[in-house]
Scaffold this motif. Structure first.
Motif, mmCIF file in Angstrom:
data_model
loop_
_atom_site.group_PDB
_atom_site.id
_atom_site.type_symbol
_atom_site.label_atom_id
_atom_site.label_comp_id
_atom_site.label_asym_id
_atom_site.label_seq_id
_atom_site.Cartn_x
_atom_site.Cartn_y
_atom_site.Cartn_z
ATOM 1 N N PRO A 152 14.878 -32.226 -22.795
ATOM 2 C CA PRO A 152 14.426 -32.029 -21.442
ATOM 3 C C PRO A 152 14.305 -30.739 -21.070
ATOM 4 N N PHE A 153 14.996 -29.629 -21.406
ATOM 5 C CA PHE A 153 15.123 -28.476 -20.982
ATOM 6 C C PHE A 153 13.968 -27.778 -21.519
ATOM 7 N N TYR A 154 13.475 -28.103 -22.700
ATOM 8 C CA TYR A 154 12.396 -27.437 -23.452
ATOM 9 C C TYR A 154 11.127 -28.180 -23.229
ATOM 10 N N ILE A 155 10.685 -28.867 -22.450
ATOM 11 C CA ILE A 155 9.625 -29.670 -22.253
ATOM 12 C C ILE A 155 8.866 -28.833 -21.024
ATOM 13 N N ARG A 156 7.658 -28.345 -21.099
ATOM 14 C CA ARG A 156 7.154 -27.781 -20.233
ATOM 15 C C ARG A 156 5.711 -28.324 -19.766
ATOM 16 N N TYR A 168 -5.081 -35.382 -22.033
ATOM 17 C CA TYR A 168 -4.313 -36.105 -20.877
ATOM 18 C C TYR A 168 -3.645 -35.296 -19.898
ATOM 19 N N GLN A 169 -3.741 -35.399 -18.816
ATOM 20 C CA GLN A 169 -3.182 -34.282 -17.879
ATOM 21 C C GLN A 169 -1.793 -34.202 -17.808
ATOM 22 N N ALA A 170 -1.008 -35.237 -18.139
ATOM 23 C CA ALA A 170 0.368 -35.301 -18.092
ATOM 24 C C ALA A 170 1.068 -34.944 -19.582
ATOM 25 N N ALA A 171 0.174 -34.308 -20.581
ATOM 26 C CA ALA A 171 0.664 -34.072 -21.743
ATOM 27 C C ALA A 171 1.612 -32.791 -21.823
ATOM 28 N N PRO A 172 2.607 -32.850 -22.395
ATOM 29 C CA PRO A 172 3.450 -31.520 -22.174
ATOM 30 C C PRO A 172 2.894 -30.408 -23.396
ATOM 31 N N GLN A 173 3.109 -29.403 -23.103
ATOM 32 C CA GLN A 173 2.954 -28.266 -23.951
ATOM 33 C C GLN A 173 3.548 -28.505 -25.496
ATOM 34 N N PRO A 174 3.133 -28.032 -26.446
ATOM 35 C CA PRO A 174 3.762 -28.420 -27.814
ATOM 36 C C PRO A 174 5.291 -27.647 -27.722
#
Length: 79
Positions: A23-27, A37-43
């Motif tokens: 969770p610390f690396y999900i942006r 999709y708007q809620a999709a995180p960055q790779p």
């Protein structure tokens, strides 16, 4: 701590630390296109996540090995 016990401890701590570190690396994704999709995180940068995860898992195994070797607790009686 025996080698099989250290390997099992490393394997278990690796998975636990993965769910701690991830969770610390999900942006959030700042660039929103109509096809995403708007809620999709960055790779993710998997290399950094796995390296931090490996370091924390090794730290847990070394700490448990030192605690076992110093006599703070005995893992043989826990099994």
């Amino acid at each position: 701590m025996s080698l099989p016990m250290a390997l099992v401890t490393f394997f278990c701590s690796w998975w636990i630390m993965l769910f701690f570190v991830l969770p610390f690396y999900i942006r959030p994704n700042d660039s929103i296109s109509p096809l995403e999709y708007q809620a999709a995180p960055q790779p993710l940068r998997w290399g950094r996540v796995l390296l931090v995860n490996l370091a924390l898992s090794l730290l847990v195994v070394v700490a448990l090995a030192l605690a076992t070797k110093s006599g703070w607790f005995h893992m043989d009686t826990m099994v």
